[in-house]
Design an enzyme around this catalytic site. Structure first.
Site, short mmCIF file in Angstrom:
data_model
loop_
_atom_site.label_atom_id
_atom_site.label_comp_id
_atom_site.label_asym_id
_atom_site.label_seq_id
_atom_site.Cartn_x
_atom_site.Cartn_y
_atom_site.Cartn_z
N THR A 40 0.84 -1.19 0.00
CA THR A 40 0.00 0.00 0.00
C THR A 40 0.87 1.25 0.00
O THR A 40 1.79 1.37 0.81
CB THR A 40 -0.92 0.01 1.24
OG1 THR A 40 -1.78 -1.12 1.19
CG2 THR A 40 -1.75 1.27 1.30
N HIS A 189 -6.74 -10.83 -2.70
CA HIS A 189 -6.13 -10.62 -1.38
C HIS A 189 -6.98 -11.31 -0.32
O HIS A 189 -7.96 -10.77 0.17
CB HIS A 189 -6.03 -9.13 -1.10
CG HIS A 189 -5.05 -8.77 -0.03
ND1 HIS A 189 -4.42 -9.72 0.75
CD2 HIS A 189 -4.57 -7.57 0.40
CE1 HIS A 189 -3.61 -9.11 1.61
NE2 HIS A 189 -3.69 -7.80 1.40
N ASN A 192 -3.88 -10.89 5.51
CA ASN A 192 -3.66 -9.65 6.27
C ASN A 192 -4.92 -9.07 6.91
O ASN A 192 -4.99 -7.87 7.18
CB ASN A 192 -3.02 -8.59 5.37
CG ASN A 192 -1.61 -8.93 4.98
OD1 ASN A 192 -1.14 -10.04 5.24
ND2 ASN A 192 -0.92 -8.01 4.34
N TYR A 194 -8.06 -8.75 5.74
CA TYR A 194 -9.08 -8.09 4.92
C TYR A 194 -10.25 -9.04 4.64
O TYR A 194 -10.31 -10.14 5.19
CB TYR A 194 -8.43 -7.52 3.66
CG TYR A 194 -7.39 -6.48 4.01
CD1 TYR A 194 -7.75 -5.29 4.63
CD2 TYR A 194 -6.03 -6.71 3.79
CE1 TYR A 194 -6.81 -4.34 5.00
CE2 TYR A 194 -5.07 -5.77 4.16
CZ TYR A 194 -5.46 -4.58 4.76
OH TYR A 194 -4.53 -3.66 5.14
N ASN A 249 -4.21 -6.83 11.63
CA ASN A 249 -5.58 -6.29 11.59
C ASN A 249 -6.52 -7.06 12.50
O ASN A 249 -7.69 -7.28 12.17
CB ASN A 249 -6.11 -6.24 10.15
CG ASN A 249 -5.58 -5.06 9.36
OD1 ASN A 249 -5.38 -3.98 9.91
ND2 ASN A 249 -5.33 -5.27 8.07
#
Length: 373
Positions: A40, A189, A192, A194, A249
């Protein structure tokens, strides 16, 4: 990623190094086995449109061969961070065309990572300011940076069963737009913390419909997304990233072997271009994934040194190794590793957002003072 600026890298200077052996990943013939991991950078327009600046950034790193882009939202609901790119409008497709054309002109290949953040975000960072959506109404611990400063991540709204199916189609449509923009493929994705990862994890999926409860149900959404995208653009253009056991996260996974074994088994028959594993330390799990995955396996070990990455290629654990911060700070990373040159120090303060500084102005060997060993 650990900086190596004080110690020249010697391991990759031999032409016989497994790093420099050709490999085919999906439909892409690569000249070496080093690739750029997704990172990112928060430098799209407020409308999620990539610009010439983004095109320059990626084209500078084209010698890495396979470039996996920053996370790109497949829908308005998929955005959680400021200034991240999307693939759900015509303007965004045109912006990505600038990037793909620049990378191809420089001899590289570009795969766009499609990332729906789920509960990881803030409504202030989205175009519509609606409540975040996720598998279940469970807020993530921590804060999200917004235009008015850091704010706690709020409780999301649980997607209805029909909305889950609609989100699958959002991924399908975004993948088609990626190809229309000239991308060589997409990476889903599922790592992580998400949205796709949230369906897999213990603490984020409390659903009681066909997408929750049993392992078969918890992996269903990920498999449906991968199937839909592979049908739309071709399996040879579709990759997927996972991060078993990664707590990033605010993710909790207590059954990584029990979940990821069936997930890999369900994905394997699709014939995807690759599986990309962000390794969290369970070597037995990584070995079992390698044994079960019939196609190309990309492995990212975070802060591991070069020797460890090369060993993964030597032992066959990985077909390709991906690097993040090394690629960010060294546009000419391939040349530096081949010649044993020192690596640039990454500027952490400029990782997220900003202008050219810390983005397209890292020195290359022709203009830097790096000495060859």
């Amino acid at each position: 990623m650990t900086s190596t600026t004080s110690t020249p890298v010697h391991d990759a200077t031999s032409a016989d190094s497994p790093l420099w052996q050709p490999v085919t990943v999906g439909g892409l013939a690569l000249t070496h086995r080093l690739a750029m991991a997704p990172m990112t950078r928060d430098r799209a327009t407020p409308e999620g449109v990539p610009t010439e600046l983004n095109a320059t950034y990626y084209a500078q790193r084209a010698s890495l061969g396979l470039l996996i882009t920053e996370g790109t939202q497949p829908s308005e609901d998929g955005q959680g961070y400021l200034l991240t790119p999307g693939l759900h409008t015509d303007a965004q497709v045109a912006g990505w065309r600038l990037v793909t054309d620049a990378v191809h002109a420089a001899g590289g290949h570009l795969v766009v990572q499609l990332m729906h953040v789920g509960r990881v975000g803030h409504p202030d960072n989205t175009p519509h300011h609606r409540q975040l959506v996720a598998p279940s109404a469970v807020a993530a611990e921590g804060v999200m940076f917004t235009a008015t400063g850091p704010q706690p991540m709020p409780e999301p709204r649980a997607l209805t069963t029909d909305e889950v199916a609609a989100t699958v189609q959002d991924f399908r449509a975004a993948a088609a737009r990626a190809i229309a923009a000239g991308a060589d493929g997409v990476e889903l994705h599922s790592a992580n913390g998400y949205l796709l990862h949230q369906f897999l994890a213990d603490n984020t999926n409390h659903r009681t419909d066909q997408y929750g409860g049993s392992v078969e149900n918890r992996i269903r959404f990920v498999v449906e997304v991968a199937t839909a995208v592979a049908e739309e653009i071709g399996a040879e253009r579709t990759g997927i990233r996972i991060s078993p056991g990664n707590p990033y996260n605010d993710i909790v996974e207590t059954q990584t072997h029990e979940v990821y074994g069936p997930l890999v088994d369900a994905l394997a028959p699709l014939g995807l271009a690759y599986l990309h594993v962000l390794h969290a330390g369970d070597e037995d799990l990584l070995a079992s994934i390698r044994a079960a995955w019939p196609g190309s396996l990309l492995v990212n070990r975070g802060g591991a040194d070069l020797a460890t990455r090369v060993k993964d290629l030597e032992t066959g654990i990985a077909d390709v190794v991906t690097v993040g911060t090394w690629a960010l700070a060294n546009p000419d990373l391939v040349d530096r590793l081949r010649t044993g040159a020192e690596l640039n120090e990454p500027d952490v303060a400029t990782f997220y957002g900003g202008d050219e500084g810390g983005y397209v102005d890292y020195p290359v060997l022709a203009t830097s003072d790096a000495s060859l060993s």
